[in-house]
Scaffold this motif. Structure first.
Motif, mmCIF file in Angstrom:
data_model
loop_
_atom_site.group_PDB
_atom_site.id
_atom_site.type_symbol
_atom_site.label_atom_id
_atom_site.label_comp_id
_atom_site.label_asym_id
_atom_site.label_seq_id
_atom_site.Cartn_x
_atom_site.Cartn_y
_atom_site.Cartn_z
ATOM 1 N N HIS A 1 34.034 -56.899 155.634
ATOM 2 C CA HIS A 1 34.829 -56.368 156.739
ATOM 3 C C HIS A 1 34.746 -57.346 157.910
ATOM 4 O O HIS A 1 33.658 -57.621 158.412
ATOM 5 C CB HIS A 1 34.284 -54.987 157.132
ATOM 6 N N LEU A 2 35.891 -57.890 158.324
ATOM 7 C CA LEU A 2 35.932 -58.793 159.476
ATOM 8 C C LEU A 2 36.179 -57.974 160.736
ATOM 9 O O LEU A 2 37.109 -57.170 160.787
ATOM 10 C CB LEU A 2 37.059 -59.821 159.315
ATOM 11 N N ARG A 3 35.335 -58.189 161.737
ATOM 12 C CA ARG A 3 35.517 -57.524 163.024
ATOM 13 C C ARG A 3 35.693 -58.574 164.112
ATOM 14 O O ARG A 3 35.265 -59.705 163.958
ATOM 15 C CB ARG A 3 34.274 -56.703 163.387
ATOM 16 N N GLY A 4 36.246 -58.159 165.198
ATOM 17 C CA GLY A 4 36.366 -59.067 166.334
ATOM 18 C C GLY A 4 37.512 -58.663 167.223
ATOM 19 O O GLY A 4 38.421 -57.944 166.787
ATOM 20 N N PRO A 5 37.497 -59.137 168.464
ATOM 21 C CA PRO A 5 38.584 -58.789 169.385
ATOM 22 C C PRO A 5 39.882 -59.483 168.988
ATOM 23 O O PRO A 5 39.884 -60.371 168.126
ATOM 24 C CB PRO A 5 38.080 -59.317 170.735
ATOM 25 N N ASN A 6 40.966 -59.080 169.605
ATOM 26 C CA ASN A 6 42.256 -59.745 169.356
ATOM 27 C C ASN A 6 42.098 -61.233 169.647
ATOM 28 O O ASN A 6 41.510 -61.628 170.648
ATOM 29 C CB ASN A 6 43.354 -59.170 170.254
ATOM 30 N N HIS B 1 40.341 -52.776 162.775
ATOM 31 C CA HIS B 1 39.739 -52.177 163.962
ATOM 32 C C HIS B 1 39.282 -50.751 163.676
ATOM 33 O O HIS B 1 38.756 -50.084 164.564
ATOM 34 C CB HIS B 1 40.743 -52.196 165.117
ATOM 35 N N GLU B 2 39.532 -50.281 162.466
ATOM 36 C CA GLU B 2 39.023 -48.968 162.024
ATOM 37 C C GLU B 2 37.591 -49.197 161.568
ATOM 38 O O GLU B 2 37.316 -49.294 160.354
ATOM 39 C CB GLU B 2 39.880 -48.433 160.873
ATOM 40 N N LEU B 3 36.677 -49.307 162.523
ATOM 41 C CA LEU B 3 35.350 -49.834 162.224
ATOM 42 C C LEU B 3 34.578 -49.001 161.201
ATOM 43 O O LEU B 3 34.078 -49.532 160.215
ATOM 44 C CB LEU B 3 34.543 -49.965 163.517
ATOM 45 N N GLU B 4 34.485 -47.696 161.452
ATOM 46 C CA GLU B 4 33.686 -46.858 160.548
ATOM 47 C C GLU B 4 34.289 -46.794 159.153
ATOM 48 O O GLU B 4 33.601 -46.908 158.148
ATOM 49 C CB GLU B 4 33.558 -45.452 161.132
ATOM 50 N N ARG B 5 35.595 -46.617 159.128
ATOM 51 C CA ARG B 5 36.280 -46.460 157.838
ATOM 52 C C ARG B 5 36.160 -47.740 157.000
ATOM 53 O O ARG B 5 35.846 -47.688 155.806
ATOM 54 C CB ARG B 5 37.758 -46.128 158.075
ATOM 55 N N ALA C 1 32.606 -48.426 155.775
ATOM 56 C CA ALA C 1 32.159 -47.490 154.740
ATOM 57 C C ALA C 1 32.457 -48.014 153.334
ATOM 58 O O ALA C 1 31.757 -47.648 152.384
ATOM 59 C CB ALA C 1 32.834 -46.136 154.948
ATOM 60 N N VAL C 2 33.470 -48.855 153.201
ATOM 61 C CA VAL C 2 33.803 -49.365 151.866
ATOM 62 C C VAL C 2 33.364 -50.821 151.693
ATOM 63 O O VAL C 2 33.632 -51.437 150.667
ATOM 64 C CB VAL C 2 35.326 -49.252 151.591
ATOM 65 N N SER C 3 32.697 -51.366 152.719
ATOM 66 C CA SER C 3 32.337 -52.787 152.681
ATOM 67 C C SER C 3 30.876 -52.999 152.353
ATOM 68 O O SER C 3 30.037 -52.119 152.554
ATOM 69 C CB SER C 3 32.639 -53.442 154.042
ATOM 70 N N ASP C 4 30.591 -54.202 151.829
ATOM 71 C CA ASP C 4 29.206 -54.582 151.594
ATOM 72 C C ASP C 4 28.603 -55.216 152.843
ATOM 73 O O ASP C 4 27.401 -55.142 153.070
ATOM 74 C CB ASP C 4 29.131 -55.610 150.456
ATOM 75 N N ARG C 5 29.463 -55.855 153.613
ATOM 76 C CA ARG C 5 28.951 -56.657 154.725
ATOM 77 C C ARG C 5 29.975 -56.664 155.849
ATOM 78 O O ARG C 5 31.190 -56.627 155.595
ATOM 79 C CB ARG C 5 28.730 -58.085 154.212
ATOM 80 N N VAL C 6 29.495 -56.742 157.063
ATOM 81 C CA VAL C 6 30.371 -56.854 158.232
ATOM 82 C C VAL C 6 30.163 -58.238 158.845
ATOM 83 O O VAL C 6 29.020 -58.664 159.032
ATOM 84 C CB VAL C 6 30.057 -55.775 159.279
ATOM 85 N N VAL C 7 31.259 -58.921 159.121
ATOM 86 C CA VAL C 7 31.179 -60.244 159.743
ATOM 87 C C VAL C 7 31.948 -60.189 161.054
ATOM 88 O O VAL C 7 33.120 -59.795 161.077
ATOM 89 C CB VAL C 7 31.773 -61.325 158.806
ATOM 90 N N GLY C 8 31.287 -60.570 162.134
ATOM 91 C CA GLY C 8 31.929 -60.570 163.445
ATOM 92 C C GLY C 8 32.475 -61.943 163.783
ATOM 93 O O GLY C 8 31.809 -62.958 163.594
ATOM 94 N N LEU C 9 33.703 -61.972 164.258
ATOM 95 C CA LEU C 9 34.334 -63.234 164.652
ATOM 96 C C LEU C 9 34.630 -63.210 166.153
ATOM 97 O O LEU C 9 34.924 -62.150 166.715
ATOM 98 C CB LEU C 9 35.652 -63.452 163.905
ATOM 99 N N ALA C 10 34.579 -64.386 166.752
ATOM 100 C CA ALA C 10 35.019 -64.546 168.142
ATOM 101 C C ALA C 10 35.328 -66.019 168.356
ATOM 102 O O ALA C 10 34.569 -66.882 167.891
ATOM 103 C CB ALA C 10 33.955 -64.078 169.124
ATOM 104 N N GLY C 11 36.439 -66.299 168.977
ATOM 105 C CA GLY C 11 36.801 -67.691 169.260
ATOM 106 C C GLY C 11 36.936 -68.548 168.022
ATOM 107 O O GLY C 11 36.675 -69.759 168.062
#
Lengths: 229, 225
Positions: free
Chosen positions: A34-39, A190-194, A197-207
Motif C-alpha cells: 500500500h503506497l501512502r503519501g500526500p498529493n 487515501h483509504e488508509l484503513e481499507r 487491511a488487505v496489504s502486507d506492507r505500507v510504504v510512505g512516499l514524499a517528494g
C-alpha cells in the motif's frame, strides 16, 4: 520468492520537473504493498513507471524481470494498471471494451464472461456504451479488464474512488484473490484503513522518495520485501 | 502485426458505426465543400466551364479536408479517458496499431469518395469515364493520404493545438498526392487515361513510402504523444 519490482535510486522526470527523485523500493512476488503519501508525493508516477509508461532517467528499475531502462515495452503486457483514467472507449459497449483489452493483451477471451459477472456487469449492462455509465460503473469496467487479463502485477491508483460500499468490498476481495493466485499488487490509496487491511506492507512516499515503511498488522518480517529510503 | 491491425481496425470501425461521426459530420462536411465550390465558381454549363474544368481538383480538395477530419476523429477517441495510455499498455504492436487505424480511416474515406464522385458528376456536370483508372487513383491516393494523416495524427494527438497542428503538418506533406490524383483524374475525365499512368505510379510510390515510414515511425511517435 524473487522481486517483482526492484528500484534503486530511480529518477524520473516530466520535462524538467522531477516525478521520482532517487526512489528505491523492492516488492516481492505475491506481495501486496500500500503506497501512502500526500498529493504530489509520487505515488501515481511510481505506478506509471512500473507499468512502463514513464521513462527512467537514472538509477535502475527492474519490473517482472524486465529492465525498464532498456525495454519499457515488454513489461506492459504483464502488468495491469488501473489509473485515474479508465482507458475505456466511450462509444463501445462494456463487453466490447473488455473483449478488446483482453484480445489486445493476448489473454484468454474465455475469462471475459466471468469477469463481467464478477463485477456485476453481465445482463443488460454489458451492451450499454461506456459513455452512459456512472463513474463507479466505469471503474467496475476497468476492474473487469484487469480481472479478465489476470496480470502478474496489479498497479491500482486510487482504486476505491467512485465505487460504492459493495464495490469497495468487492475490490478488496479481488486484491486478496490476486495475492492468493500469486500476483503482486501495489495500490496507492487515501483509504488508509481499507487499503492497509488487505496489504502486507505500507510504504510512505514524499517528494518522489520512500520516506517510511512498515509491516501491516499480522504480517511477519522476512515474508515481505524491503525499501531503501 | 496483421492480427493487431485487424483488431484495431475492427475497434475503430465499430466505434464509428456506433457514434456515426463519419456519417453525420465528415460526409456532410465534404458534400458541403463540393456544393460551396459549385456556388463560388458558378453554375456548370458543359465541359468548357470553369467548374467542370476544376472538378478533379475540387474533388480531391474535398477528400483532403475530409481526411483531416477523419484522422482527427480517429485520434480523438484515443485521447479521451486516457485511452492512448491504454493503447500503449495493451501490448499491441505499434505497427499493427498504425495499419489498423489507417485501414479504418481508409475504408471510411473510400466509401465517402464513391458518393462524393457521384455528387461531383452531378453538381459539376462531369461525366465520369475510365472508371477503373478513377478507382485505382482513389485507392492509391487514399492509402497515401491516410498513411501520412495517421502518422501526423499521432504526433498532434498529445498537443494542445492539435486541431490546427494536424492540417499544418499534413497539407504540405500530401501536396504531391493532391497534385498527382488531380492530374490523373483530369486525364481520365478528358478521355485519355493512359496519359496518367505516370501519375498513378507516383501515387503508388507515395502510398508505399508513407506506409513504410508509418510502420517504422509510429511506435516512437506514440511513445512521445
Amino acid at each position: 520468492m524473487g522481486a517483482a519490482i526492484s528500484l534503486r535510486e530511480c529518477v524520473s522526470l516530466s520535462g524538467r520537473f522531477p516525478l521520482l527523485a532517487g526512489l528505491s523500493l523492492e516488492v516481492r512476488e505475491g506481495e501486496v504493498v500500500h503506497l501512502r503519501g500526500p498529493n504530489g508525493a509520487g505515488k501515481s508516477s511510481l505506478l506509471r513507471l512500473c507499468a512502463g509508461l514513464v521513462p527512467v532517467v537514472s538509477g535502475s528499475a527492474v519490473v517482472l524481470g524486465h529492465d525498464l531502462r532498456t525495454d519499457r515495452h515488454s513489461v506492459r503486457r504483464e502488468v495491469g494498471l488501473l489509473g485515474h483514467s479508465g482507458f475505456l472507449y466511450d462509444d463501445l459497449s462494456v463487453e466490447r471494451n473488455v473483449r478488446f483489452a483482453v484480445r489486445a493483451a493476448r489473454a484468454d477471451p474465455g475469462q471475459v464472461e466471468g469477469a463481467l459477472r464478477r463485477l456485476g456487469l453481465d445482463g443488460r449492462l454489458r451492451h450499454v456504451p461506456v459513455a452512459r455509465l456512472s463513474a463507479g460503473q466505469r471503474r467496475r469496467v476497468s476492474l473487469a479488464v484487469l480481472v479478465a487479463r489476470r496480470p502478474r502485477l496489479w498497479l491500482l491508483d486510487e482504486p476505491h474512488a467512485g465505487l460504492d460500499q459493495d464495490g469497495r468490498a468487492e475490490l478488496d476481495q479481488l486484491v486478496v484473490e490476486a495475492r492468493a493466485a500469486g500476483s503482486t499488487v501495489v495500490l496507492a490509496s487515501h483509504e488508509l484503513e481499507r487499503a492497509s487491511a488487505v496489504s502486507d506492507r505500507v510504504v510512505g512516499l514524499a517528494g518522489g522518495r520512500v520516506v517510511a515503511a512498515s509491516l501491516c498488522e499480522g504480517r511477519v518480517a522476512g515474508e515481505v520485501g524491503s525499501d531503501v529510503a | 502485426m496483421l492480427r493487431d491491425a485487424w483488431l484495431v481496425a475492427g475497434k475503430d470501425l465499430r466505434i464509428e458505426v456506433r457514434s456515426k461521426v463519419a456519417l453525420g459530420q465528415v460526409a456532410p462536411f465534404a458534400f458541403v465543400v463540393v456544393l460551396l465550390f459549385g456556388l463560388a465558381l458558378g453554375p456548370a454549363v458543359g465541359r468548357g466551364s470553369v467548374l467542370s474544368a476544376a472538378a478533379p481538383g475540387l474533388f480531391w480538395v474535398a477528400v483532403l479536408l475530409a481526411t483531416v477530419l477523419a484522422v482527427q476523429r480517429s485520434f480523438a477517441v484515443e485521447a479521451a479517458d486516457g485511452a492512448a495510455d491504454g493503447l500503449r499498455l495493451s501490448g499491441l504492436d505499434p505497427a499493427g496499431v498504425f495499419l489498423g487505424k489507417a485501414a479504418a480511416v481508409a475504408g471510411q474515406l473510400l466509401v465517402l469518395e464513391l458518393f462524393l464522385a457521384a455528387a461531383v458528376s452531378l453538381v459539376y456536370d462531369r461525366h465520369l469515364s475510365a472508371l477503373v483508372v478513377l478507382a485505382a487513383s482513389c485507392v492509391t491516393a487514399t492509402i497515401g493520404l491516410v498513411a501520412a494523416g495517421v502518422l501526423y495524427g499521432v504526433v498532434s494527438m498529445g498537443a494542445r493545438q492539435r486541431e490546427t497542428l494536424l492540417p499544418l503538418l499534413f497539407f504540405p506533406l500530401v501536396a504531391p498526392i493532391l497534385l498527382g490524383a488531380t492530374k490523373l483524374w483530369g486525364e481520365a475525365l478528358a478521355g485519355a487515361p493512359g496519359r496518367g499512368s505516370g501519375w498513378l505510379e507516383l501515387l503508388g510510390a507515395f502510398a508505399v513510402a508513407y506506409c513504410a515510414i508509418g510502420v517504422v515511425a509510429f511506435g516512437p511517435l506514440l511513445e512521445e504523444a
